[in-house]
Scaffold this motif. Structure first.
Motif, PDB file in Angstrom:
ATOM      1  N   PRO A 169      -7.529 -27.880  -0.976  1.00 28.73           N
ATOM      2  CA  PRO A 169      -8.156 -26.572  -0.749  1.00 28.73           C
ATOM      3  C   PRO A 169      -8.476 -26.295   0.708  1.00 28.73           C
ATOM      4  O   PRO A 169      -8.308 -25.167   1.180  1.00 28.73           O
ATOM      5  CB  PRO A 169      -9.425 -26.661  -1.609  1.00 28.73           C
ATOM      6  CG  PRO A 169      -9.055 -27.587  -2.728  1.00 28.73           C
ATOM      7  CD  PRO A 169      -8.158 -28.612  -2.098  1.00 28.73           C
ATOM      8  N   ASP A 229      -9.272 -21.979 -10.335  1.00 26.97           N
ATOM      9  CA  ASP A 229      -8.537 -22.333 -11.559  1.00 26.97           C
ATOM     10  C   ASP A 229      -9.101 -23.597 -12.186  1.00 26.97           C
ATOM     11  O   ASP A 229      -9.257 -23.681 -13.415  1.00 26.97           O
ATOM     12  CB  ASP A 229      -7.043 -22.534 -11.251  1.00 26.97           C
ATOM     13  CG  ASP A 229      -6.333 -21.223 -11.003  1.00 26.97           C
ATOM     14  OD1 ASP A 229      -6.909 -20.152 -11.311  1.00 26.97           O
ATOM     15  OD2 ASP A 229      -5.191 -21.260 -10.479  1.00 26.97           O
ATOM     16  N   GLN A 230      -9.401 -24.601 -11.350  1.00 21.02           N
ATOM     17  CA  GLN A 230      -9.970 -25.836 -11.876  1.00 21.02           C
ATOM     18  C   GLN A 230     -11.328 -25.578 -12.526  1.00 21.02           C
ATOM     19  O   GLN A 230     -11.614 -26.091 -13.613  1.00 21.02           O
ATOM     20  CB  GLN A 230     -10.138 -26.865 -10.747  1.00 21.02           C
ATOM     21  CG  GLN A 230      -8.845 -27.501 -10.283  1.00 21.02           C
ATOM     22  CD  GLN A 230      -9.079 -28.469  -9.130  1.00 21.02           C
ATOM     23  OE1 GLN A 230      -9.932 -28.241  -8.280  1.00 21.02           O
ATOM     24  NE2 GLN A 230      -8.327 -29.554  -9.103  1.00 21.02           N
ATOM     25  N   ASN A 278     -12.455 -33.205  -3.356  1.00 22.19           N
ATOM     26  CA  ASN A 278     -11.355 -32.736  -4.208  1.00 22.19           C
ATOM     27  C   ASN A 278     -10.039 -32.728  -3.433  1.00 22.19           C
ATOM     28  O   ASN A 278      -9.295 -31.750  -3.434  1.00 22.19           O
ATOM     29  CB  ASN A 278     -11.672 -31.337  -4.754  1.00 22.19           C
ATOM     30  CG  ASN A 278     -10.712 -30.903  -5.845  1.00 22.19           C
ATOM     31  OD1 ASN A 278     -10.117 -31.736  -6.534  1.00 22.19           O
ATOM     32  ND2 ASN A 278     -10.546 -29.598  -6.000  1.00 22.19           N
ATOM     33  N   GLN A 299      -5.465 -24.997   2.502  1.00 17.81           N
ATOM     34  CA  GLN A 299      -5.121 -23.647   2.052  1.00 17.81           C
ATOM     35  C   GLN A 299      -6.061 -22.608   2.665  1.00 17.81           C
ATOM     36  O   GLN A 299      -5.629 -21.526   3.079  1.00 17.81           O
ATOM     37  CB  GLN A 299      -5.192 -23.599   0.526  1.00 17.81           C
ATOM     38  CG  GLN A 299      -4.157 -24.495  -0.140  1.00 17.81           C
ATOM     39  CD  GLN A 299      -4.426 -24.692  -1.618  1.00 17.81           C
ATOM     40  OE1 GLN A 299      -5.458 -24.265  -2.125  1.00 17.81           O
ATOM     41  NE2 GLN A 299      -3.513 -25.339  -2.313  1.00 17.81           N
ATOM     42  N   TYR A 321      -6.546 -32.310  -5.338  1.00 17.93           N
ATOM     43  CA  TYR A 321      -6.968 -31.814  -6.661  1.00 17.93           C
ATOM     44  C   TYR A 321      -7.441 -32.915  -7.617  1.00 17.93           C
ATOM     45  O   TYR A 321      -7.266 -32.817  -8.835  1.00 17.93           O
ATOM     46  CB  TYR A 321      -5.831 -31.040  -7.336  1.00 17.93           C
ATOM     47  CG  TYR A 321      -5.329 -29.846  -6.576  1.00 17.93           C
ATOM     48  CD1 TYR A 321      -6.131 -29.168  -5.664  1.00 17.93           C
ATOM     49  CD2 TYR A 321      -4.035 -29.371  -6.778  1.00 17.93           C
ATOM     50  CE1 TYR A 321      -5.672 -28.055  -4.981  1.00 17.93           C
ATOM     51  CE2 TYR A 321      -3.559 -28.261  -6.099  1.00 17.93           C
ATOM     52  CZ  TYR A 321      -4.389 -27.610  -5.197  1.00 17.93           C
ATOM     53  OH  TYR A 321      -3.923 -26.508  -4.526  1.00 17.93           O
ATOM     54  N   ASN A 363     -13.891 -30.346  -0.045  1.00 16.08           N
ATOM     55  CA  ASN A 363     -12.932 -29.604  -0.860  1.00 16.08           C
ATOM     56  C   ASN A 363     -13.561 -29.387  -2.227  1.00 16.08           C
ATOM     57  O   ASN A 363     -13.662 -30.331  -3.015  1.00 16.08           O
ATOM     58  CB  ASN A 363     -11.614 -30.381  -1.017  1.00 16.08           C
ATOM     59  CG  ASN A 363     -10.792 -30.409   0.244  1.00 16.08           C
ATOM     60  OD1 ASN A 363     -10.367 -29.374   0.748  1.00 16.08           O
ATOM     61  ND2 ASN A 363     -10.561 -31.594   0.791  1.00 16.08           N
ATOM     62  N   THR A 413     -11.142 -25.732  -7.145  1.00 17.74           N
ATOM     63  CA  THR A 413     -10.499 -24.436  -7.004  1.00 17.74           C
ATOM     64  C   THR A 413     -10.985 -23.524  -8.132  1.00 17.74           C
ATOM     65  O   THR A 413     -11.471 -24.011  -9.171  1.00 17.74           O
ATOM     66  CB  THR A 413      -8.974 -24.567  -7.084  1.00 17.74           C
ATOM     67  OG1 THR A 413      -8.621 -24.983  -8.418  1.00 17.74           O
ATOM     68  CG2 THR A 413      -8.448 -25.586  -6.077  1.00 17.74           C
ATOM     69  N   ASN A 424      -1.647 -29.682  -1.387  1.00 18.54           N
ATOM     70  CA  ASN A 424      -2.541 -29.676  -2.550  1.00 18.54           C
ATOM     71  C   ASN A 424      -3.987 -29.969  -2.153  1.00 18.54           C
ATOM     72  O   ASN A 424      -4.677 -30.733  -2.822  1.00 18.54           O
ATOM     73  CB  ASN A 424      -2.081 -30.710  -3.585  1.00 18.54           C
ATOM     74  CG  ASN A 424      -0.719 -30.357  -4.171  1.00 18.54           C
ATOM     75  OD1 ASN A 424      -0.337 -29.192  -4.168  1.00 18.54           O
ATOM     76  ND2 ASN A 424      -0.011 -31.338  -4.665  1.00 18.54           N
TER      77      ASN A 424
END
Length: 359
Positions: free
Chosen positions: A175, A118-119, A89, A178, A92, A113, A116, A173
């Motif tokens: 994961p 949210d995804q 991912n 982050q 994203y 990855n 997320t 962008n």
């Protein structure tokens, strides 16, 4: 034997009959075909696939998500569809590939990855029965371990003084980037005498980090520590420090993630003070899961659908030398078949770890 054709890596040498019946896997590699981390990652996967009797094809996107989407389309909708598609991912991109896979017989596994939160909420994973789940490393802990080891190498901070830190994260962008940042921030909260002066996104690239670091070292001349979310950015920042007439490992302490030959040598010669590694093995462990799934094993019973594997560990000099000695031969000596859950008790949990590699 390995052959590289049109940006793809193939295993050859099996008979045609064996190839015809082998479980087929395509891995959409988000990196460059010349990028040390992603090449070693693919080599570890290939070693696992060979040991497990899988037919693995690796396709590099060359850091272009549009290439990844095109490669996914070919795998999912083309005439030669694999049994499994392994994807990352990165930037994203996974939801687009999952939507593309609807109605396909190809099973998917996300590595490194994951989706997320949210995804996952927007997608409703139940709509994608062919998605086997995900497997990632403990990236937040990796970012934390790296910084705490860097501080340990620096030594006690005298009372009433502060330390200036610079940080290089990867792609915004992504994961993984982050999570490693979150690990850094956790470590910083535990050490209020350490001040993060600036965090920049080096996009995982040595050249970009070099250019950023040239300006940052001028702006913050008291910098004592540099945290980098991968090896390439750390090497670029170290090069920038040398250009200013100072010495990495002496005037400024550096840390990094990954285990490329260049960064392992930097760890051994003292230019790099703190190194963590281990996540280059995720793809190889994913091959064990796919091997088992293809043989009817309910892999979710042995670790769940969304797996986070504790792979990152601090790499001291002995481990760095061992990894350097095996560079280009990732996976050598690892018995991937022994890790299979086939025939094991219901309580069996896959023992994926760096110890299998560093033994």
């Amino acid at each position: 034997m390995l052959k590289v054709l049109c940006g793809c890596v193939w295993w050859v040498g099996m008979t045609f009959g064996a190839m015809a019946h082998a479980t087929s896997v395509v891995f959409l590699n988000p990196g460059m075909s010349t990028e040390a981390f992603w090449v070693s990652y693919a080599q570890f996967m290939q070693a696992a696939a060979k040991d497990l009797g899988l037919d693995l094809r690796v396709r590099y996107s060359e850091r272009d998500p549009q290439n990844t989407l095109q490669q996914a389309r070919e795998a999912l909708q083309g005439p030669q569809r694999p049994d499994y598609l392994v994807l990352v991912n990165e930037q994203y991109i996974a939801p687009q590939i999952l939507r593309m896979a609807q109605g396909s017989t190809v099973k998917l596994l996300i590595v490194n990855n994951a989706l997320t939160p949210d995804q996952a909420q927007l997608l409703d994973a139940g709509k994608y029965p062919n998605l086997l789940g995900s497997m990632v490393a403990n990236d937040e802990e990796g970012g934390y371990l790296m910084f705490t080891e860097l501080l340990r190498q620096y030594g006690p901070v005298p009372a009433g003084t502060t330390l200036d830190v610079l940080a290089f994260s990867g792609a915004k962008n992504t994961p993984t980037a982050q999570l490693r940042e979150q690990g850094l921030q956790r470590a910083l909260r535990e050490h209020p005498q350490v001040h993060l002066r600036q965090l920049v996104y080096g996009e995982w690239k040595r050249e970009r980090a070099f250019e950023q670091a040239i300006q940052m070292f001028k702006r913050y001349p008291r910098t004592a520590l540099v945290w980098s979310a991968n090896d390439e950015m750390a090497l670029g920042a170290m090069q920038a420090l040398k250009a200013s007439g100072r010495t990495p490992g002496k005037d400024v302490l550096f840390s990094a993630v990954n285990s490329s030959p260049d960064v392992l040598r930097a760890r051994l010669d003292g230019q790099l003070s703190a190194l963590v590694a281990g996540h280059f093995t995720v793809g190889g462990w994913a091959m064990v899961l796919l091997h088992d799934d293809a043989r009817g094993v309910d892999i979710q019973r042995h670790g769940g659908r969304e797996r986070q594997v504790k792979l990152f560990q601090v790499i001291a000099e002995p481990q760095a030398q061992r990894l350097l000695d095996r560079a280009g031969r990732e996976g050598e000596g690892v018995d991937f078949r022994a890790l299979s859950a086939q025939g094991k008790p219901a309580a069996y949990q896959y023992p994926f770890s760096m110890q299998s590699v560093l033994h």
